[in-house]
Design a protein around this motif. Structure first.
Motif, mmCIF file in Angstrom:
data_model
loop_
_atom_site.group_PDB
_atom_site.id
_atom_site.type_symbol
_atom_site.label_atom_id
_atom_site.label_comp_id
_atom_site.label_asym_id
_atom_site.label_seq_id
_atom_site.Cartn_x
_atom_site.Cartn_y
_atom_site.Cartn_z
ATOM 1 N N GLN A 82 -39.162 62.893 46.168
ATOM 2 C CA GLN A 82 -38.118 63.567 46.626
ATOM 3 C C GLN A 82 -38.003 63.710 48.087
ATOM 4 O OE1 GLN A 82 -36.744 66.692 43.719
ATOM 5 N NE2 GLN A 82 -36.688 67.962 45.602
ATOM 6 N N GLU A 109 -35.998 65.565 50.931
ATOM 7 C CA GLU A 109 -34.695 66.612 51.288
ATOM 8 C C GLU A 109 -34.559 66.677 53.059
ATOM 9 O OE1 GLU A 109 -34.651 70.274 48.991
ATOM 10 O OE2 GLU A 109 -36.661 69.663 48.301
ATOM 11 N N SER A 134 -32.382 68.393 55.928
ATOM 12 C CA SER A 134 -31.427 69.396 56.065
ATOM 13 C C SER A 134 -30.512 68.925 57.275
ATOM 14 C CB SER A 134 -31.856 70.557 56.521
ATOM 15 O OG SER A 134 -32.752 71.262 55.575
ATOM 16 N N ASN A 162 -29.169 74.376 51.337
ATOM 17 C CA ASN A 162 -29.272 73.109 50.987
ATOM 18 C C ASN A 162 -28.339 71.842 51.464
ATOM 19 O OD1 ASN A 162 -31.715 73.860 49.435
ATOM 20 N ND2 ASN A 162 -30.404 74.071 47.354
ATOM 21 N N THR A 203 -29.179 66.134 52.752
ATOM 22 C CA THR A 203 -29.170 65.017 51.685
ATOM 23 C C THR A 203 -30.258 65.242 51.013
ATOM 24 O OG1 THR A 203 -28.055 63.413 53.534
ATOM 25 C CG2 THR A 203 -29.280 62.631 51.767
ATOM 26 N N LEU A 204 -30.208 64.884 49.615
ATOM 27 C CA LEU A 204 -31.461 65.079 48.817
ATOM 28 C C LEU A 204 -31.533 63.344 48.552
ATOM 29 C CD1 LEU A 204 -33.439 65.792 46.791
ATOM 30 C CD2 LEU A 204 -31.701 66.382 45.165
#
Length: 148
Positions: free
Chosen positions: A36, A38, A40, A103, A106-107
């Motif tokens: 995963q 992440e 920002s 959040n 993009t994840l």
């Protein structure tokens, strides 16, 4: 540094995981193994309109391909590109959040297969025993990639 690449079309995406606004969570011990990422205040889907490498990567999702790889933590993994949209835990996804206090960015979740020669040889032997010849060919290609 995270490197997402495809040698067939000479595409490469580099992500500097030492930056404070990038969080990488490897989940290789879970089933399916995945990572995963992440990022920002970065919107990959929008960015892909201007970046051919990111656009090629996004367009590979949902297609059966063994040409996309990721290097992270001195290991190499195949990105299982056809594992998308299932909503299952560990399935591929790229999700943007723009209008939120938390959040924003993009994840990216990538479903992976570690390119470990011993494990790939075991999978190859299993596929040979089951007479799955197309799968055998894929594992031979992945073993070759793992040895690079």
């Amino acid at each position: 540094m995270i490197r997402i690449f495809n040698n067939q079309i000479k595409t490469e995406i580099l992500i500097d995981d030492t930056l404070s606004w990038i969080i990488v969570t490897p989940k290789m011990h879970l089933e399916p193994p995945h990572i995963q990422i992440e990022i920002s205040v970065f919107f990959m889907l929008s960015h892909a309109n201007e970046c051919d490498d990111c656009k090629s990567f996004i367009n590979a999702f949902g297609k059966d391909s063994i040409d996309w790889f990721i290097e992270y933590g001195s290991k190499k993994y195949q990105i299982i590109t056809n594992d998308i949209g299932k909503g299952d835990y560990g399935s591929n996804k790229i999700q943007q959040t723009r209008f939120s206090e938390f959040n924003t960015g993009t994840l990216i979740v990538l479903s992976l297969l570690e390119l470990d020669v011993n494990k790939l040889n075991e999978l190859l032997e299993e596929a040979e025993n089951n007479e799955e010849y197309e799968t055998c060919s894929r594992y031979r290609d992945l073993i070759s990639e793992a040895k690079k």
